[in-house]
Design a protein around this motif. Structure first.
Motif, PDB file in Angstrom:
ATOM      1  N   GLN A 247       0.830  -1.195   0.000  1.00 42.62           N
ATOM      2  CA  GLN A 247       0.000   0.000   0.000  1.00 42.62           C
ATOM      3  C   GLN A 247       0.865   1.245   0.000  1.00 42.62           C
ATOM      4  N   SER A 248       0.478   2.194  -0.816  1.00 45.60           N
ATOM      5  CA  SER A 248       1.204   3.447  -0.835  1.00 45.60           C
ATOM      6  C   SER A 248       0.949   4.217   0.439  1.00 45.60           C
ATOM      7  N   THR A 249       1.919   5.002   0.873  1.00 44.35           N
ATOM      8  CA  THR A 249       1.757   5.839   2.056  1.00 44.35           C
ATOM      9  C   THR A 249       1.889   7.294   1.647  1.00 44.35           C
ATOM     10  N   PRO A 250       1.409   8.225   2.476  1.00 51.07           N
ATOM     11  CA  PRO A 250       1.480   9.637   2.128  1.00 51.07           C
ATOM     12  C   PRO A 250       2.840  10.260   2.385  1.00 51.07           C
ATOM     13  N   ALA A 251       3.790   9.498   2.944  1.00 51.34           N
ATOM     14  CA  ALA A 251       5.088  10.080   3.250  1.00 51.34           C
ATOM     15  C   ALA A 251       5.792  10.504   1.970  1.00 51.34           C
ATOM     16  N   ALA A 252       6.428  11.673   2.021  1.00 49.24           N
ATOM     17  CA  ALA A 252       7.144  12.189   0.861  1.00 49.24           C
ATOM     18  C   ALA A 252       8.635  12.245   1.151  1.00 49.24           C
ATOM     19  N   GLY A 253       9.420  12.272   0.077  1.00 52.96           N
ATOM     20  CA  GLY A 253      10.858  12.387   0.241  1.00 52.96           C
ATOM     21  C   GLY A 253      11.491  11.168   0.876  1.00 52.96           C
ATOM     22  N   ILE A 254      11.003   9.952   0.530  1.00 56.05           N
ATOM     23  CA  ILE A 254      11.514   8.738   1.138  1.00 56.05           C
ATOM     24  C   ILE A 254      12.965   8.532   0.733  1.00 56.05           C
ATOM     25  N   THR A 255      13.802   8.183   1.694  1.00 57.67           N
ATOM     26  CA  THR A 255      15.208   7.933   1.420  1.00 57.67           C
ATOM     27  C   THR A 255      15.598   6.572   1.967  1.00 57.67           C
ATOM     28  N   SER A 256      16.827   6.155   1.685  1.00 57.78           N
ATOM     29  CA  SER A 256      17.325   4.869   2.173  1.00 57.78           C
ATOM     30  C   SER A 256      18.123   5.032   3.456  1.00 57.78           C
ATOM     31  N   THR A 257      18.139   6.217   4.011  1.00 61.58           N
ATOM     32  CA  THR A 257      19.009   6.509   5.147  1.00 61.58           C
ATOM     33  C   THR A 257      18.213   6.635   6.434  1.00 61.58           C
ATOM     34  N   THR A 258      18.350   5.667   7.323  1.00 65.37           N
ATOM     35  CA  THR A 258      17.676   5.709   8.611  1.00 65.37           C
ATOM     36  C   THR A 258      18.409   6.645   9.560  1.00 65.37           C
ATOM     37  N   ARG A 259      17.673   7.497  10.251  1.00 67.32           N
ATOM     38  CA  ARG A 259      18.290   8.461  11.158  1.00 67.32           C
ATOM     39  C   ARG A 259      18.497   7.840  12.538  1.00 67.32           C
ATOM     40  N   ASP A 260      19.676   8.078  13.113  1.00 69.91           N
ATOM     41  CA  ASP A 260      20.041   7.463  14.389  1.00 69.91           C
ATOM     42  C   ASP A 260      19.028   7.753  15.491  1.00 69.91           C
ATOM     43  N   HIS A 261      18.569   9.001  15.602  1.00 68.44           N
ATOM     44  CA  HIS A 261      17.675   9.401  16.682  1.00 68.44           C
ATOM     45  C   HIS A 261      16.368   8.606  16.597  1.00 68.44           C
ATOM     46  N   HIS A 262      15.758   8.577  15.420  1.00 68.96           N
ATOM     47  CA  HIS A 262      14.493   7.886  15.216  1.00 68.96           C
ATOM     48  C   HIS A 262      14.659   6.387  15.455  1.00 68.96           C
ATOM     49  N   PHE A 263      15.688   5.815  14.861  1.00 68.45           N
ATOM     50  CA  PHE A 263      15.937   4.374  14.950  1.00 68.45           C
ATOM     51  C   PHE A 263      16.180   3.943  16.397  1.00 68.45           C
ATOM     52  N   ALA A 264      17.054   4.684  17.105  1.00 66.18           N
ATOM     53  CA  ALA A 264      17.427   4.295  18.467  1.00 66.18           C
ATOM     54  C   ALA A 264      16.255   4.409  19.432  1.00 66.18           C
ATOM     55  N   MET A 265      15.411   5.422  19.278  1.00 63.78           N
ATOM     56  CA  MET A 265      14.297   5.586  20.202  1.00 63.78           C
ATOM     57  C   MET A 265      13.313   4.424  20.104  1.00 63.78           C
ATOM     58  N   THR A 266      13.072   3.923  18.893  1.00 65.42           N
ATOM     59  CA  THR A 266      12.128   2.822  18.709  1.00 65.42           C
ATOM     60  C   THR A 266      12.743   1.482  19.087  1.00 65.42           C
ATOM     61  N   ARG A 267      13.948   1.227  18.603  1.00 68.55           N
ATOM     62  CA  ARG A 267      14.550  -0.099  18.743  1.00 68.55           C
ATOM     63  C   ARG A 267      15.320  -0.268  20.044  1.00 68.55           C
ATOM     64  N   MET A 268      15.854   0.814  20.592  1.00 68.48           N
ATOM     65  CA  MET A 268      16.753   0.690  21.727  1.00 68.48           C
ATOM     66  C   MET A 268      16.207   1.329  23.012  1.00 68.48           C
ATOM     67  N   VAL A 269      15.987   2.626  22.974  1.00 72.09           N
ATOM     68  CA  VAL A 269      15.640   3.361  24.190  1.00 72.09           C
ATOM     69  C   VAL A 269      14.299   2.896  24.760  1.00 72.09           C
ATOM     70  N   LEU A 270      13.262   2.877  23.928  1.00 70.97           N
ATOM     71  CA  LEU A 270      11.948   2.468  24.404  1.00 70.97           C
ATOM     72  C   LEU A 270      11.981   1.023  24.897  1.00 70.97           C
TER      73      LEU A 270
END
Length: 335
Positions: free
Chosen positions: A150-173
Motif C-alpha cells: 500500500q502506498s503511504t502519504p510520506a514524501a521524500g523517502i530515502t534509504s538513510t535511517t536516522r540514528d535518533h528515530h531508529f534508536a528511540m524505537t529499537r533501543m531506548v523504548l
C-alpha cells in the motif's frame, strides 16, 4: 487526546536552512540585477559579471543542497563555491581588484553564502549516516496471500535511517520497557501522555546525539490509549514522521498479563528494493525477539490500532523472527 502539530521537515539542520536562505537571497539579488540591466542598460555596473557568476554558484548550492544528494554533485558544487569564495577573498588583498568594483557588504554576504554551502555540502554524507539495517525486513513473495503493497502519504523517502528515530524505537523504548521502571513509565504515559515521551525523546537527543543537526524535534509525538473489544489496553505512540526504511509511524505498547512485562508492535515504513514501491510493515518486539508480521495497514492511527487489536484477539504467527542486537546503554534510564 492532543492537538495535532504540523509535521516538521525531514531536514532539521539549522546549517542547511541557513545555507538555503542565503543561496535564495543571492539568487534573488542576481535576478533583480538582471532585470535592472534589462530595463535600464546604462545602469549595469562593471561588477555585473561577477554578480552573475556568484548567483550561479548560489543556485548550484541550492540545487545540490537536497536530502541524499549524490557525492559527485556535492563535490562539484562545493569546489565551485570554494572558487568563488577565494575570488572574493582575493578582492580584499591590498591592490588586488579582480572584481571592480564590488562593495564590501556584498563580499561579506556572498562569502558567507559560499562558506555555508561548502560546510553543508562537505558534511552531507555525515549528516545522513546510515545505522544498522536488518535483512528480514522485506515481505516474502507469498506472505499474507500475496498482498499488494500500500502506498503511504510520506514524501521524500530515502534509504538513510536516522540514528535518533531508529534508536528511540529499537533501543531506548525497549530498554525502558525491560527495566525496573517499566510499570511507572507506562502508567506515566497513560496520565502524562505526550509530555512524558517527548521529554524522553528530547533528553536522549541532547545526551546521546553528538551533532545537533541529527536531533529530531519531538513536536509531532502524540500518545493515545485505546482498548480492544475484550478490554485489553493498547498505548499507541505516534512518532515524528518517518522518512526512511525501518523508521516507524506508530509504536503500540501492550502488557503481558501472565508475566507482567510489556512488549511492542510497530508500523514501519518500508520500500520494495526492486520497484521502489513504498508500503508499511507490521513488526513486534517481545523478550528481545523482533518479529515481522508482514505488510501493514495505511499509516493511520485508527487503522493501526485496529490491526493490533485483531492480532491480540486472534494471535498471528510472524513471518520471520530474529534476536534483537544488544541494547544500548540505556537500561538504567529513569522513567
Amino acid at each position: 487526546m492532543h492537538n495535532q502539530v504540523q509535521s516538521s521537515k525531514s531536514l532539521t539542520s539549522n546549517s542547511v536552512a541557513i545555507a538555503r536562505l542565503l543561496s535564495i537571497s543571492v539568487l534573488l539579488y542576481g535576478a533583480l540585477r538582471i532585470a535592472r540591466a534589462w530595463i535600464s542598460p546604462n545602469s549595469a555596473g562593471s561588477e555585473m559579471m561577477g554578480v552573475l557568476v556568484f548567483s550561479c554558484a548560489a543556485g548550484l548550492g541550492l540545487w545540490a543542497n537536497t536530502y541524499d544528494s549524490a557525492l559527485p554533485k556535492r563535490m562539484f558544487v562545493m569546489f565551485f563555491n570554494a572558487f568563488c569564495l577565494l575570488t572574493l577573498l582575493s578582492h580584499l588583498r591590498p591592490g588586488g581588484r579582480p572584481i571592480d568594483p564590488i562593495p564590501l557588504w556584498q563580499v561579506i554576504w556572498f562569502g558567507l553564502t559560499f562558506g555555508m554551502n561548502i560546510y553543508v555540502l562537505a558534511r552531507g554524507k555525515i549528516l545522513h549516516a546510515e545505522p544498522m539495517q536488518f535483512a528480514d525486513e522485506e515481505p516474502d513473495a507469498d506472505a499474507n496471500n500475496n498482498p499488494t503493497p500500500q502506498s503511504t502519504p510520506a514524501a521524500g523517502i530515502t534509504s538513510t535511517t536516522r540514528d535518533h528515530h531508529f534508536a528511540m524505537t529499537r533501543m531506548v523504548l525497549q530498554a525502558l520497557l525491560r527495566s525496573e521502571h517499566a510499570a511507572p513509565f507506562v502508567n506515566g504515559l497513560k496520565s502524562k501522555g505526550r509530555t512524558l515521551f517527548a521529554s524522553v525523546w528530547d533528553d536522549y537527543g541532547k545526551k546521546s546525539i553528538k551533532d545537533p543537526a541529527h536531533i529530531i524535534p519531538s513536536e509531532d509525538i502524540e500518545v493515545y490509549v485505546d482498548k480492544t473489544a475484550s478490554g485489553k489496553e493498547i498505548i499507541t505512540i505516534k512518532m515524528p514522521p518517518p522518512v526512511a526504511r525501518n523508521e516507524t509511524f506508530f509504536v503500540a505498547i501492550v502488557a503481558d498479563d501472565e508475566s507482567g512485562s510489556f512488549y511492542t508492535y510497530s508500523l514501519e515504513l518500508s520500500v520494495m528494493p526492486n520497484t521502489g514501491k513504498v508500503f508499511t510493515m507490521l513488526t513486534g518486539i517481545r523478550n528481545g525477539n523482533r518479529a515481522n508480521f508482514g505488510i501493514g495497514p495505511t499509516p493511520d492511527k485508527n487503522a493501526f490500532v485496529a490491526a493490533i487489536s485483531s492480532m491480540l484477539e486472534t494471535p498471528k504467527e510472524p513471518s520471520t523472527m530474529m534476536q534483537m542486537p544488544t541494547l544500548l546503554a540505556t537500561a538504567n534510564m529513569q522513567a
